[in-house]
Design a protein around this motif. Structure first.
Motif, short mmCIF file in Angstrom:
data_model
loop_
_atom_site.label_atom_id
_atom_site.label_comp_id
_atom_site.label_asym_id
_atom_site.label_seq_id
_atom_site.Cartn_x
_atom_site.Cartn_y
_atom_site.Cartn_z
N UNK A 129 12.38 12.02 7.62
CA UNK A 129 12.66 10.87 6.77
C UNK A 129 11.41 10.42 6.05
N UNK A 130 10.28 10.42 6.79
CA UNK A 130 9.01 10.01 6.19
C UNK A 130 8.59 10.98 5.10
N UNK A 131 8.83 12.26 5.37
CA UNK A 131 8.44 13.29 4.40
C UNK A 131 9.25 13.17 3.11
N UNK A 132 10.49 12.67 3.21
CA UNK A 132 11.34 12.54 2.03
C UNK A 132 11.14 11.22 1.30
N UNK A 133 10.40 10.31 1.88
CA UNK A 133 10.21 9.01 1.26
C UNK A 133 9.35 9.16 0.00
N UNK A 134 9.74 8.51 -1.11
CA UNK A 134 8.94 8.61 -2.34
C UNK A 134 7.53 8.06 -2.10
N UNK A 135 6.54 8.60 -2.79
CA UNK A 135 5.17 8.11 -2.61
C UNK A 135 5.03 6.69 -3.16
N UNK A 172 6.46 6.54 -12.73
CA UNK A 172 7.83 6.65 -12.21
C UNK A 172 7.91 7.94 -11.39
N UNK A 173 8.61 7.87 -10.26
CA UNK A 173 8.70 9.05 -9.40
C UNK A 173 10.09 9.68 -9.47
N UNK A 200 3.37 15.12 -12.87
CA UNK A 200 2.40 15.92 -12.14
C UNK A 200 3.11 16.75 -11.06
N UNK A 201 2.35 17.48 -10.27
CA UNK A 201 2.94 18.39 -9.29
C UNK A 201 3.66 17.67 -8.15
N UNK A 202 3.37 16.36 -7.95
CA UNK A 202 4.02 15.61 -6.88
C UNK A 202 5.30 14.92 -7.34
N UNK A 203 5.62 15.03 -8.63
CA UNK A 203 6.83 14.40 -9.14
C UNK A 203 6.61 13.02 -9.73
N UNK A 204 5.36 12.62 -9.92
CA UNK A 204 5.07 11.31 -10.51
C UNK A 204 4.89 11.47 -12.02
N UNK A 205 5.73 10.75 -12.74
CA UNK A 205 5.63 10.72 -14.20
C UNK A 205 4.73 9.55 -14.59
N UNK A 206 3.90 9.73 -15.62
CA UNK A 206 3.01 8.64 -16.03
C UNK A 206 2.63 8.76 -17.49
N UNK A 252 11.91 -0.63 -14.16
CA UNK A 252 10.85 0.00 -13.37
C UNK A 252 11.06 -0.33 -11.89
N UNK A 253 11.39 0.65 -11.04
CA UNK A 253 11.68 0.35 -9.64
C UNK A 253 10.46 -0.11 -8.84
N UNK A 254 9.28 0.03 -9.40
CA UNK A 254 8.06 -0.40 -8.70
C UNK A 254 7.54 -1.74 -9.19
N UNK A 255 8.31 -2.40 -10.05
CA UNK A 255 7.89 -3.68 -10.62
C UNK A 255 8.90 -4.75 -10.21
#
Length: 358
Positions: free
Chosen positions: A18-24, A41-42, A65-71, A95-98
């Motif tokens: 579960x932790x491994x699947x959690x978004x950064x 955005x992830x 980027x390679x981790x799936x984070x768009x910026x 924005x889900x982080x705002x």
């Protein structure tokens, strides 16, 4: 015992999975010292992500980027408050982080504030602050209980001897009773202007202007028959017309004209911001308008209409200003640069607060 250990081990593995699947954890938006802004955005599965908003001339593509984070980083951006959204494979989302969301019923946008080197009129400053209260009132007009927001100024004492003037402040068409504080920063604008001695302490009432499925003209009845009596029964306010004002933006600007100009015995101050007037109520009230101009001008201490030259309502607002002038109604017009947005709206309010109740 082995069974218990096996269960614990499986739970442990599930937790790791579960932790491994959690978004950064990412920060978005990030406002830099040079007024540039980075949006993030992830998503590992999205094919295309863009950011769109009033701080951009056109939607801007984001890169992954390679981790799936768009910026993407844009700017520098002129200091102010801006709504924006992400377009994820053409689907518009906030924005889900705002945590700062534009209060609106039709769309979901996030908000980013770009601070200025000199604090803007809506900025949180080191001054005494008033209070925002969420209140419920019974609307006999609509047969329901409704919510409104009430700003009380610094030093307000509900049981004190001082009585206050009241501004009834109405939001735009698909906005809510929270938009004037969450986006328009009406409370902070009032705090700052009162601290500077540019506005007098007042109570600001922000009702919910959408009365559907009831007919929209019922909002005028709700203000006159329910909201004003509620405020005057629960707050120490001055109750004559010279201590009562009404203002509003867009659809709320049209409602301001309907409410104020059909009740000039109750409002000495009417301030309409970029009013939307293509409504049945406005047509009923003003298509064949034959006012007693002398009486109205004597009752009103201030009547203003504001609009930006880039506003999509600019031409219709100019026609309405001309109509009132033709009817010999004293109207003061504020024509400024800019569009149909809350950047202008905050300035309209700041101007109004410095002119009313003086």
């Amino acid at each position: 015992m082995k069974y218990v250990i096996s269960i614990i081990f499986l739970i442990f593995l599930g937790s790791i999975n579960s932790f491994a699947q959690r978004p950064p954890a990412i920060g978005s938006p990030q406002v830099h010292a040079d007024n540039k802004v980075t949006f993030r955005y992830y998503s590992k599965t999205a094919k295309k992500v863009m950011v769109s908003g009033e701080l951009l001339a056109a939607p801007q593509a984001m890169t992954k980027d390679t981790s799936g984070i768009w910026s993407v980083t844009i700017g520098p951006v002129k200091p102010d408050i801006y709504p924006y959204t992400f377009l994820v494979d053409s689907v518009q989302i906030a924005d889900p982080n705002n945590m700062y969301i534009f209060a609106n019923e039709r769309f979901k946008r996030s908000i980013v504030e770009i601070p200025g080197k000199t604090p803007l009129v809506h900025s949180l400053q080191n001054v005494p602050h008033g209070k925002i209260s969420y209140r419920y009132y019974r609307s006999k007009t609509l047969g329901t209980t409704r919510q409104l927001l009430v700003y009380t100024p610094p030093g307000f004492n509900a049981n004190g001897k001082e009585k206050y003037p009241v501004l009834y402040l109405i939001h735009g068409g698909s906005d809510t009773e929270e938009t004037w504080t969450k986006v328009g920063r009406a409370n902070l604008i009032a705090d700052n202007l009162i601290a500077q001695g540019k506005a007098i302490p007042m109570i600001i009432v922000m009702p919910y202007g959408n009365v559907r499925p009831a007919p929209m003209p019922d909002f005028t009845k709700d203000v006159i028959n329910d909201i004003i009596p509620f405020v005057e029964s629960n707050y120490p306010v001055l109750t004559d017309s010279k201590h009562r004002a009404v203002a509003g933006f867009s659809v709320g600007g049209g409602q301001t004209l309907n409410i104020g100009l059909t009740n000039t015995d109750k409002f000495a101050y009417i301030c309409s911001y970029a009013p939307y007037t293509a409504t049945e109520e406005f047509q009923k009230n003003f298509a064949n308008y034959a006012p007693d101009a002398s009486k109205i001008n004597n009752q009103l201490k201030l009547f203003t209409i504001s609009v930006g030259t880039g506003d999509f309502l600019y031409e219709s607002v100019k026609k309405n200003i001309a109509m009132f002038e033709e009817k010999k109604i004293n109207v003061k017009s504020y024509i400024v640069p800019g569009g149909h947005d809350w950047i202008n709206c905050k300035q309209y309010l700041a101007t109004t607060l410095q002119e009313i109740f003086k």
